[in-house]
Design a protein around this motif. Sequence first.
Motif, short mmCIF file in Angstrom:
data_model
loop_
_atom_site.label_atom_id
_atom_site.label_comp_id
_atom_site.label_asym_id
_atom_site.label_seq_id
_atom_site.Cartn_x
_atom_site.Cartn_y
_atom_site.Cartn_z
N ASP A 83 -2.61 -2.08 14.31
CA ASP A 83 -1.40 -1.27 13.79
C ASP A 83 -0.29 -2.40 13.53
N SER A 84 -0.30 -3.02 12.48
CA SER A 84 0.86 -4.00 12.08
C SER A 84 2.39 -3.46 12.38
N ARG A 85 2.39 -2.11 12.70
CA ARG A 85 3.77 -1.67 13.02
C ARG A 85 4.15 -1.93 14.54
N VAL A 86 3.25 -2.36 15.19
CA VAL A 86 3.48 -2.85 16.56
C VAL A 86 3.24 -4.14 16.83
N PRO A 87 4.14 -5.06 17.50
CA PRO A 87 3.75 -6.38 17.61
C PRO A 87 2.57 -6.75 18.33
N ILE A 88 2.05 -7.90 17.84
CA ILE A 88 0.58 -8.19 18.17
C ILE A 88 0.60 -9.65 18.86
N MET A 89 -0.22 -9.86 19.99
CA MET A 89 -0.62 -10.87 20.50
C MET A 89 -2.13 -11.33 20.40
N ALA A 90 -2.41 -12.06 19.80
CA ALA A 90 -3.82 -12.65 19.58
C ALA A 90 -4.01 -13.92 20.47
N ARG A 91 -5.18 -13.62 21.24
CA ARG A 91 -5.40 -15.06 22.24
C ARG A 91 -6.79 -15.47 21.77
N PHE A 92 -6.66 -16.86 21.39
CA PHE A 92 -7.67 -17.59 20.95
C PHE A 92 -8.33 -18.62 21.98
N ASP A 93 -9.87 -18.64 21.95
CA ASP A 93 -10.35 -19.46 23.05
C ASP A 93 -10.34 -21.04 22.35
N THR A 94 -10.71 -21.86 23.07
CA THR A 94 -10.81 -23.40 22.55
C THR A 94 -11.69 -23.53 21.33
N GLY A 95 -11.50 -23.71 20.07
CA GLY A 95 -12.43 -23.97 19.22
C GLY A 95 -12.55 -22.64 18.66
N ALA A 96 -11.84 -21.88 18.77
CA ALA A 96 -11.83 -20.62 17.94
C ALA A 96 -11.61 -20.48 16.61
N GLU A 97 -12.13 -19.85 15.41
CA GLU A 97 -11.84 -19.86 14.28
C GLU A 97 -11.92 -18.55 13.69
N LEU A 98 -11.02 -17.91 12.81
CA LEU A 98 -11.04 -16.68 12.47
C LEU A 98 -10.59 -16.47 10.83
N PHE A 99 -10.96 -15.26 10.43
CA PHE A 99 -10.33 -15.30 8.96
C PHE A 99 -9.50 -13.90 9.47
N ALA A 100 -8.15 -13.92 8.69
CA ALA A 100 -7.25 -12.84 8.92
C ALA A 100 -6.77 -12.41 7.31
N VAL A 101 -6.75 -11.47 7.23
CA VAL A 101 -6.66 -10.61 5.74
C VAL A 101 -5.43 -9.78 5.94
N SER A 102 -4.57 -9.96 5.02
CA SER A 102 -3.49 -9.01 5.00
C SER A 102 -3.17 -8.36 3.71
N PHE A 103 -3.07 -6.98 3.67
CA PHE A 103 -2.86 -6.48 2.47
C PHE A 103 -1.43 -5.84 2.20
N ASP A 104 -0.80 -6.31 1.01
CA ASP A 104 0.46 -5.74 0.92
C ASP A 104 0.87 -4.10 1.07
N ARG A 105 1.41 -3.34 1.80
CA ARG A 105 1.39 -2.18 2.04
C ARG A 105 1.58 -1.49 0.76
N ALA A 106 2.67 -1.83 -0.01
CA ALA A 106 3.21 -1.26 -1.24
C ALA A 106 2.09 -1.08 -2.33
N ALA A 107 1.41 -2.45 -2.33
CA ALA A 107 0.29 -2.34 -3.34
C ALA A 107 -1.00 -1.31 -2.73
N VAL A 108 -0.99 -1.12 -1.50
CA VAL A 108 -2.44 -0.22 -0.86
C VAL A 108 -1.58 1.22 -1.35
N ASP A 109 -0.37 1.42 -1.07
CA ASP A 109 0.04 2.77 -1.21
C ASP A 109 -0.08 3.25 -2.69
N THR A 110 0.31 2.22 -3.54
CA THR A 110 0.38 2.43 -4.96
C THR A 110 -1.20 2.87 -5.47
N GLU A 111 -2.03 1.90 -5.02
CA GLU A 111 -3.30 2.12 -5.50
C GLU A 111 -3.85 3.68 -4.86
#
Length: 339
Positions: A123-151
Amino acid sequence: MVSNSTHSRHQSAEGAPACPVVHLYSREVDDGRDRLSRFYRVPLVVNPQLTDLALFRVGLHGAQVGPTAFGLISFGGATALHTPAQHNLYMFYGARASSIVLSQSGIADTYSTHGDGHIATTDSRVPIMARFDTGAELFAVSFDRAAVDTELEEELGHAVSPLHFPSSLETDIPSQRTYKGLLALITDEVASPTGLLDRPAVADRLGRALLTTMLHSAQHQYADELATPLPAGPHAVRIVTAALHADPAHPYTAVELARLAGVSLRSLQDAFHRHPLGLLPPLPLRHLLPPTPRSPALPTPAPLTARDVPPVRRPLRAGAWLMADTGAEVLVAPSPRVR
């Protein structure tokens, strides 16, 4: 701390930065934070574990794909990444190496481990703390809310409230297969660019396809309504027609007409096919509708020849034709076919 960073963008043939793909690598905490924040347009805080400070590094392969920001992020030592509350984004994460833990106040922790077949949501309306182990790799995808709502509003034909997703999306089920495939396609393109995303038209359409697929495959409060849209009846056609007649000078768009009728754009288009009421679809809808079937064109009649002229009851002079409407004779040059 000595900075060891690079930041590059693909260049167009003219030398201008025409590509949305970004690559960066940094071993300096502040530098890495600033670059990540600029890319995601979010003020992030990078907090490496003190015992792993010497191992700290951050890498990013990212792309602005239409209304979507897509990034592959890697960390050297164990690191925490703090993201403030964001009311304009929907965010999804997945581990590509090692594991990550996403923590939010008042919400159970969300876990993502490489190979578990899940995409983590927050829930992006609440602050987030992400913890990564050594050597971690991730993909992060963020969608613009205005574009989502319009669609979503265009699809449903009414206003929507902020979306609520489950904490984890299972990607190995059939309904998620296309979404997972698009994510994999963009991941490969960002990690090893071929130049496809150098073209704004391609990047924009790919991003919008990812957004639409996410809306139709992920679980949220409007998922069932998207799956079974209510058909629009003749009432919607009458509302739109009345509005256009009442204010013919107003430059209505197709989306505005659908909202006015209280139906989705697709439903309104279908309504004009099923319930035309003898009316031509409004101009804003015509370019979105398939062409109306027409009767087959009549064959062009072959030109008349002398053989097609019916016989006359009185003799004519050589080379003369009888005018049917006046009975007058018209002299013409003799034809080799009329002898």
